[in-house]
Motif scaffolding. Structure first.
Motif, PDB file in Angstrom:
ATOM      1  N   TYR A 283       0.834  -1.199   0.000  1.00  0.00           N
ATOM      2  CA  TYR A 283       0.000   0.000   0.000  1.00  0.00           C
ATOM      3  C   TYR A 283       0.865   1.244   0.000  1.00  0.00           C
ATOM      4  CZ  TYR A 283      -4.508  -2.297   0.816  1.00  0.00           C
ATOM      5  OH  TYR A 283      -5.660  -3.022   0.691  1.00  0.00           O
TER       6      TYR A 283
ATOM      7  N   LEU B 193       2.124   1.837  -3.347  1.00  0.00           N
ATOM      8  CA  LEU B 193       1.065   2.314  -4.239  1.00  0.00           C
ATOM      9  C   LEU B 193       0.764   3.790  -4.003  1.00  0.00           C
ATOM     10  CD1 LEU B 193      -1.434  -0.668  -4.326  1.00  0.00           C
ATOM     11  CD2 LEU B 193      -0.183   0.281  -6.232  1.00  0.00           C
TER      12      LEU B 193
ATOM     13  N   PRO C 233       1.142  -0.870  -9.975  1.00  0.00           N
ATOM     14  CA  PRO C 233       1.144  -2.282  -9.601  1.00  0.00           C
ATOM     15  C   PRO C 233       2.028  -3.137 -10.508  1.00  0.00           C
ATOM     16  CG  PRO C 233      -1.087  -1.434  -9.649  1.00  0.00           C
ATOM     17  CD  PRO C 233      -0.213  -0.343 -10.131  1.00  0.00           C
TER      18      PRO C 233
ATOM     19  N   TYR D 122      -0.278 -14.186 -12.209  1.00  0.00           N
ATOM     20  CA  TYR D 122      -0.908 -13.099 -11.460  1.00  0.00           C
ATOM     21  C   TYR D 122      -0.745 -11.761 -12.160  1.00  0.00           C
ATOM     22  CZ  TYR D 122      -2.101 -16.243  -7.765  1.00  0.00           C
ATOM     23  OH  TYR D 122      -2.670 -17.270  -7.062  1.00  0.00           O
TER      24      TYR D 122
ATOM     25  N   ARG E  10      -3.634 -11.524 -14.356  1.00  0.00           N
ATOM     26  CA  ARG E  10      -4.851 -11.168 -13.617  1.00  0.00           C
ATOM     27  C   ARG E  10      -4.820  -9.697 -13.232  1.00  0.00           C
ATOM     28  NH1 ARG E  10      -7.377 -15.674 -10.060  1.00  0.00           N
ATOM     29  NH2 ARG E  10      -7.891 -16.940 -11.840  1.00  0.00           N
TER      30      ARG E  10
ATOM     31  N   LEU F  48      -6.128  -7.769 -16.008  1.00  0.00           N
ATOM     32  CA  LEU F  48      -7.548  -7.907 -16.296  1.00  0.00           C
ATOM     33  C   LEU F  48      -8.434  -7.485 -15.128  1.00  0.00           C
ATOM     34  CD1 LEU F  48      -7.609 -11.308 -18.174  1.00  0.00           C
ATOM     35  CD2 LEU F  48      -7.809  -9.025 -19.122  1.00  0.00           C
ATOM     36  N   GLY F  49      -7.951  -7.664 -13.933  1.00  0.00           N
ATOM     37  CA  GLY F  49      -8.782  -7.441 -12.759  1.00  0.00           C
ATOM     38  C   GLY F  49      -8.960  -5.970 -12.431  1.00  0.00           C
ATOM     39  N   ASN F  50      -9.730  -5.743 -11.394  1.00  0.00           N
ATOM     40  CA  ASN F  50     -10.030  -4.374 -10.976  1.00  0.00           C
ATOM     41  C   ASN F  50      -9.105  -3.874  -9.893  1.00  0.00           C
ATOM     42  OD1 ASN F  50     -12.259  -3.731 -12.519  1.00  0.00           O
ATOM     43  ND2 ASN F  50     -13.568  -5.010 -11.237  1.00  0.00           N
ATOM     44  N   LYS F  51      -8.920  -4.719  -8.900  1.00  0.00           N
ATOM     45  CA  LYS F  51      -8.243  -4.249  -7.697  1.00  0.00           C
ATOM     46  C   LYS F  51      -6.911  -4.966  -7.578  1.00  0.00           C
ATOM     47  CE  LYS F  51     -12.527  -3.030  -5.600  1.00  0.00           C
ATOM     48  NZ  LYS F  51     -13.391  -3.568  -6.650  1.00  0.00           N
ATOM     49  N   ALA F  52      -5.869  -4.205  -7.837  1.00  0.00           N
ATOM     50  CA  ALA F  52      -4.544  -4.799  -7.954  1.00  0.00           C
ATOM     51  C   ALA F  52      -4.114  -5.532  -6.697  1.00  0.00           C
ATOM     52  CB  ALA F  52      -3.542  -3.702  -8.290  1.00  0.00           C
ATOM     53  N   ILE F  53      -4.542  -5.045  -5.545  1.00  0.00           N
ATOM     54  CA  ILE F  53      -3.995  -5.593  -4.310  1.00  0.00           C
ATOM     55  C   ILE F  53      -4.339  -7.072  -4.144  1.00  0.00           C
ATOM     56  CG2 ILE F  53      -5.961  -4.865  -2.876  1.00  0.00           C
ATOM     57  CD1 ILE F  53      -2.277  -4.875  -1.846  1.00  0.00           C
ATOM     58  N   TYR F  54      -5.524  -7.476  -4.588  1.00  0.00           N
ATOM     59  CA  TYR F  54      -5.878  -8.887  -4.497  1.00  0.00           C
ATOM     60  C   TYR F  54      -4.809  -9.759  -5.154  1.00  0.00           C
ATOM     61  CZ  TYR F  54     -10.787  -7.868  -3.335  1.00  0.00           C
ATOM     62  OH  TYR F  54     -11.942  -7.455  -2.747  1.00  0.00           O
ATOM     63  N   HIS F  55      -4.394  -9.334  -6.331  1.00  0.00           N
ATOM     64  CA  HIS F  55      -3.512 -10.180  -7.124  1.00  0.00           C
ATOM     65  C   HIS F  55      -2.074 -10.098  -6.628  1.00  0.00           C
ATOM     66  CE1 HIS F  55      -7.078 -10.467  -9.462  1.00  0.00           C
ATOM     67  NE2 HIS F  55      -7.095  -9.157  -9.632  1.00  0.00           N
TER      68      HIS F  55
ATOM     69  N   GLU G 176      -1.261  -9.537  -3.613  1.00  0.00           N
ATOM     70  CA  GLU G 176      -1.201 -10.264  -2.359  1.00  0.00           C
ATOM     71  C   GLU G 176      -1.276 -11.771  -2.593  1.00  0.00           C
ATOM     72  OE1 GLU G 176      -3.092  -8.472   1.089  1.00  0.00           O
ATOM     73  OE2 GLU G 176      -4.068 -10.390   1.392  1.00  0.00           O
ATOM     74  N   ALA G 177      -2.099 -12.162  -3.552  1.00  0.00           N
ATOM     75  CA  ALA G 177      -2.197 -13.585  -3.852  1.00  0.00           C
ATOM     76  C   ALA G 177      -0.834 -14.110  -4.307  1.00  0.00           C
ATOM     77  CB  ALA G 177      -3.246 -13.835  -4.919  1.00  0.00           C
TER      78      ALA G 177
ATOM     79  N   SER H   2      -6.133 -16.367  -0.515  1.00  0.00           N
ATOM     80  CA  SER H   2      -5.869 -15.170  -1.310  1.00  0.00           C
ATOM     81  C   SER H   2      -6.101 -15.462  -2.783  1.00  0.00           C
ATOM     82  CB  SER H   2      -4.452 -14.677  -1.070  1.00  0.00           C
ATOM     83  OG  SER H   2      -3.535 -15.641  -1.495  1.00  0.00           O
TER      84      SER H   2
ATOM     85  N   ASP I  30     -12.105 -11.428  -7.866  1.00  0.00           N
ATOM     86  CA  ASP I  30     -11.911 -10.157  -8.566  1.00  0.00           C
ATOM     87  C   ASP I  30     -11.850 -10.379 -10.071  1.00  0.00           C
ATOM     88  OD1 ASP I  30     -11.405  -7.345  -8.666  1.00  0.00           O
ATOM     89  OD2 ASP I  30      -9.344  -7.849  -9.205  1.00  0.00           O
TER      90      ASP I  30
ATOM     91  N   TRP J  77      -8.264  -0.270   0.752  1.00  0.00           N
ATOM     92  CA  TRP J  77      -7.992  -0.233  -0.674  1.00  0.00           C
ATOM     93  C   TRP J  77      -8.544   1.009  -1.352  1.00  0.00           C
ATOM     94  CZ3 TRP J  77      -5.146  -1.404  -4.513  1.00  0.00           C
ATOM     95  CH2 TRP J  77      -5.620  -1.229  -5.801  1.00  0.00           C
TER      96      TRP J  77
END
Lengths: 356, 666
Positions: A279, A282, A288, A318, A321, A324-331, A333-334, B462, B469, B519
């Motif tokens: 964070y 960011l 990201p 990842y 993803r 393509l995804g919306n919220k970078a933090i999910y990916h 962090e994954a 996760s 997402d 977030w």
């Protein structure tokens, strides 16, 4: 006092330090009189923009250096107001259409139309066309690229486009085929060194060749970065010593520490700490994608050969993803969590083998 | 019906007339010396219909009223809510400490020596006894309650304002016919203020103290809260008596009247006391009391519901005592055969036809399943969950073990995935949380690592979040995929937590504070900074990436005097990433158990959620750190303490509260 990067930027094609042959070709191109649309591509810090500005100067003379910043507001058909910054001289207009996000198509069409509709004031003394310089073309939406294709044809009489991007892979084929593609490769280490020592000579400094070589390597042959590093070295310590530390940017250091944190301990608690660090990065506007890339590089250098392939594959997964995804933090962090799991398992297995 | 009503309720012919009877008896008969204006015809009708608060109003009236009306109408049809209005603190179903809190505030601020007005804000779900508390305290402390109610037309204000007329027949209120509700409201406040002063200098009354009570607000204020704030500011300055505002919590975000006060809560020193839904045990007590009294009184004319039926009523009302009493009355009146049919038919279809009503109660404890499926035919409320509890349900994923041999076993290579049966239905939880799946996922994401102990598990969890997402990434299919996304996320999280796989492995849960997601804030800062940087350093003609990863960080390292002030400030802020502030720099914003989840805007629009996170409420709440968690908003610890010793039948109900407590108190 301006930055060395700006101060010693070559202003004419003849003065360019490297890729001289290409510079010559560009010069010939201009002297022919007419001139097709250009697509200039190459990695960051290779000197694309410098080359383009030299070309424009060759075309129009010193007038192109009188730049003014303009704020244009454009209304989309859906009545949304867009504010966009452009940099313009009397002869050319530079714009980064990807600033406009999804409405980039409207921006491109409107801007090119306004430029193309007004004729040159003295067409006898000057070229018959104006130039529109679009940067980051590879970040344009497909929609905008198709619109660009039509616009290119329509205003061919009064307007030339110079497109600038890092890679042509995201530029649609119709555009590529309508442009003369000019690739600007990175300078070699020796070329970077010679530029660095040249700049230092002009500054009246003595740059040890060893340090120059180190800077060149550390900057990844990115000339802009190399010059900034060199200037930072100067601030840090002068006279230079051949083995002095080359200052790195804070975020790179921070990112490396983050990677170390990941490697040193694998636990949910640590994941939370890493999240806080992500964070932090960011909020400092490190995108990201850059974070991902930096993390992977650092992590790869930290882990065993067996793991490298797996980690790289995960990163690719990842990263995809992320795009393509919306919220970078999910990916992000994954990815981190996944790495932790793999790494921990690997370490435990290794320990087990070692003991028995 | 309207005309009948407005003729006055003296003719007690119909049921409906009788329902509004007591108020008229009070006004027309002039029995009461209470100055409270009773609801008039038109208003009371609408009020009853909309089941507004007014029902509780007669609480203010002393015994006299109830007695008198009972004497006039021995009819049983009078609403029990009125008949059995609490007369003393002991009868209140509200938590004792809450009552004490309100009482002590009132005691302090009724003190005449204090200058200026004070404002108390009572919040809580409807039917949790906010008004009743004030009314009971009014009686016990000996002060009067003067209440504002929105005039339905401006002209009605005159007639409504009976108390002024009775003391001042040549009321100048006629003048205000044409003025707006807002104007009338302001006038009301000013007059209520002035009025008390006049009385003080005049005759001596035993009850010379009073408070002003406001339960409804002119509609205008919802659109322009500033208007109300100005009036309140003025009141603070020149007020003579305490002002009590009562606001019901609502989960639908747009009309949330709590937001009216968000900004000024600090500024005006408004004291906020928030009520909880009535605890099932307290409610049982009240219901049982009413049933006993009524059974004696009616001498067998009404059917007395048995214990089980009362339980059902309790759980069906989700803490709303008013609706519970109303449904109790209703179910007692219907003659036996009809009632049976109602209950029976409901039982029949509750499992299939009405899944939304099913499992209504807040329960999901060890009550047997079929018990849950029963839902009251009468007076059931739509259950809803506060975000805090909804998150808890997912994160603490309660399971119960399969009994005996019927446990399905997975093949050997899949034994990792063997889990006990879930006690929660994740989709239902999300539905009840009144939140879009996307935001719910954000909340989950913020909080889930605390609940995991194994890295493998967390990696899996996760990944599920990332999947969720990814599922909703495509905007064209997003509206359909959102539900799947949240399903994947919640179920994935619950499944991957292997330390909670078995029912018996969960005892070590312990309390963990929940937080609001970062977030949105981070993303907003990112974009803002991104744009600032670009506009500040436009002259470099660089692409944003190279500008932000190369130029700005190095500029921070160079001494370059040429930049202007804004650029210098920016470079100092963003070029440097201090190595010391590693973690914990981000303030964790604790999520209270009452928080309605400020983020539930439409999720389609990223911009709007960015704007949402700008919400002053959020930033203000930012200031409240974890340490503030156990403030008056978080009284759950007391809740269980207040409850009387459970009898054997109540034990089941009590267990529900234990469940709350587990992630609620520390």
């Amino acid at each position: 006092m301006s930055l060395w990067v700006d101060k010693y930027r070559p202003t004419s094609l003849a003065k360019l330090d490297y890729h001289k042959e290409q510079a010559n070709q560009l010069k010939n191109l201009v002297q022919c009189g007419d001139f097709p649309h250009l697509l200039v591509y190459g990695p960051s810090g290779a000197g694309k923009k410098t080359r383009i500005m030299c070309l424009l100067r060759e075309l129009y003379g010193a007038g192109v250096e009188k730049l003014r910043i303009e704020h244009q507001s454009i209304t989309t058909p859906s009545k949304k107001k867009l504010e966009i910054n452009t940099i313009a001289s009397n002869y050319h207009l530079e714009v980064n259409p990807s600033d406009a996000g999804n409405s980039d198509r409207v921006v491109i069409q409107e801007l090119i139309k306004t430029v193309a509709q007004s004729q040159q004031i003295q067409s006898s003394a000057q070229r018959e066309f104006k130039v529109v310089l679009l940067t980051e073309v590879d970040r344009l939406t497909k929609d905008a690229q198709h619109a660009l294709r039509r616009t290119m044809e329509k205003y061919m009489a009064t307007c030339r486009l110079i497109l600038c991007c890092n890679s042509t892979s995201k530029v649609i084929a119709p555009i590529r085929s309508r442009c003369l593609a000019v690739r600007v490769p990175l300078p070699s280490v020796e070329e970077v060194c010679s530029v660095l020592s040249g700049v230092c000579r002009k500054e009246g400094l003595l740059l040890p060749p060893e340090l120059a070589k180190q800077i060149a390597e550390k900057s990844g042959r990115n000339l802009r970065k190399a010059l900034l590093m060199c200037e930072a070295c100067r601030v840090q310590q002068y006279p230079f010593s051949p083995d002095q530390d080359i200052p790195e940017t804070d975020w790179e250091v921070y990112l490396r520490e983050t990677a170390n944190a990941i490697v040193s301990q694998q636990s949910p608690q640590r994941l939370l700490e890493v999240r806080a660090r992500l964070y932090e990065l960011l909020t400092h506007c490190i995108s990201p994608e850059v974070i991902m890339k930096g993390l992977v590089t650092e992590l790869l250098s930290n882990c065993d050969g067996h793991l490298k392939a797996e980690v790289a594959q995960m990163a690719a997964y990842y990263e995809h993803r992320l795009q393509l995804g919306n919220k970078a933090i999910y990916h992000l962090e994954a990815f981190v969590a996944k790495f932790m799991a793999i790494y921990k398992k690997f370490m435990e297995d290794g320990l087990g083998n070692f003991m028995f | 019906m309207m005309s009948k009503l407005s003729l006055g309720g003296k003719q007690s012919s119909g049921k409906i007339n009788n329902w509004v009877e007591p108020s008229f008896g009070e006004l027309l008969g002039g029995v009461s010396r209470s100055l409270k204006k009773g609801p008039l015809s038109g208003e009371s009708k609408t009020a009853e219909k909309k089941s507004r608060k007014r029902k509780v109003d007669p609480y203010v009236s002393d015994n006299q009223i109830t007695v008198s009306s009972e004497a006039n109408n021995p009819d049983q049809d009078e609403p029990w809510v009125d008949i059995h209005a609490p007369q003393s603190q002991a009868e209140l179903a509200v938590h004792k400490k809450k009552v004490e809190e309100v009482e002590s505030w009132l005691r302090v601020h009724l003190d005449k020596s204090k200058k200026g007005g004070a404002i108390l804000l009572l919040t809580g779900p409807s039917g949790c006894g906010k008004t009743a508390t004030v009314q009971v305290l009014a009686k016990e402390l000996g002060f009067q309650v003067q209440e504002w109610s929105n005039p339905s037309t401006t002209s009605q204000y005159k007639t409504e304002d009976l108390f002024t007329q009775s003391f001042d027949p040549d009321s100048r209120f006629n003048r205000f016919h044409g003025s707006s509700q807002t104007g009338l409201f302001q006038e009301f406040l000013l007059r209520a203020n002035k009025y008390s002063r006049l009385r003080m200098s005049g005759e001596t009354w035993t009850e010379d103290r009073k408070i002003i009570l406001i339960e409804e607000f002119p509609n205008q204020f919802y659109r322009q809260p500033g208007c109300l704030h100005d009036i309140l500011r003025q009141f603070i300055k020149c007020g003579r008596c305490p002002l009590v505002l009562i606001v019901s919590d609502s989960l639908s975000g747009d009309k949330n009247s709590r937001l009216l006060f968000k900004d000024v809560l600090q500024e005006l020193g408004i004291h906020n006391i928030s009520f909880n839904p009535v605890a099932p045990t307290s409610m049982m007590k009240v219901l049982s009391r009413i049933v006993t009294i009524e059974a004696v009184k009616s001498s067998g004319r009404i059917s007395v519901p048995d214990k089980a039926a009362l339980d059902l009523l309790c759980s069906g009302s989700s803490g709303d005592i008013r609706s519970a009493i109303n449904s109790l009355q209703f179910s007692s009146f219907t003659d036996n055969s009809l009632e049976r049919r109602l209950w029976a038919s409901k039982k029949g279809k509750s499992s299939s036809a009405k899944p939304a009503v099913k499992a209504k109660g807040r329960s999901k404890s060890s009550k047997s399943k079929d018990m849950q499926d029963e839902s009251p035919a009468i007076g059931g409320k739509d259950a809803s969950l506060f975000l805090f509890r909804a998150l808890g349900k997912i994160l603490y994923c309660k399971r119960e073990s399969y009994e005996g041999t019927q446990a399905p076993k997975l093949p050997p290579h899949l034994t990792d995935h063997q889990r006990d049966r879930l006690l929660v239905d994740p989709e239902l939880v999300i539905e009840r949380s009144h939140m879009s799946g996307e935001f719910f996922n954000l909340y989950l994401h913020q909080n889930y690592p605390d609940f995991f102990s194994d890295v493998e598990d967390i990696a899996q969890a996760s990944e599920y979040l990332s999947d969720a997402d990814f599922l909703t990434a495509e905007w064209s299919s997003r509206s359909t995929m959102l539900e799947y996304g949240s399903s994947v996320a919640t179920r994935g999280l619950m499944h991957s937590n292997s330390s909670r796989a078995q029912a018996n492995s969960q005892s070590t849960a312990g309390f963990k504070p929940l937080h609001k997601p970062h977030w949105l804030h981070i993303n907003k800062t990112y974009r803002e900074n991104y744009q600032t940087a670009q506009s500040l350093f436009l002259s470099f003609c660089l692409t944003p990436v190279s500008l932000l990863t190369e130029m700005v960080p190095y500029l921070a390292k160079l001494t370059n005097p040429m930049r202007n002030q804004a650029q210098i400030a920016f470079i100092q802020n963003f070029g440097h990433l201090s190595q010391k502030r590693v973690t914990g720099r981000l303030r964790l914003e604790a999520l209270g158990d009452k928080d309605p989840g400020i983020l539930d805007a439409d999720s389609e629009n990223e911009d709007s959620c960015a704007a949402q996170s700008l919400d002053p409420g959020t930033t203000q709440a930012n200031a409240t750190t974890e340490s503030n968690l156990p403030n008056s908003q978080d009284p759950s610890g007391e809740l269980s303490a207040s409850q009387p010793q459970p009898t054997s039948t109540e034990a089941l109900l009590d267990e529900e509260d234990l469940l709350i407590e587990e992630y609620d108190s520390d």
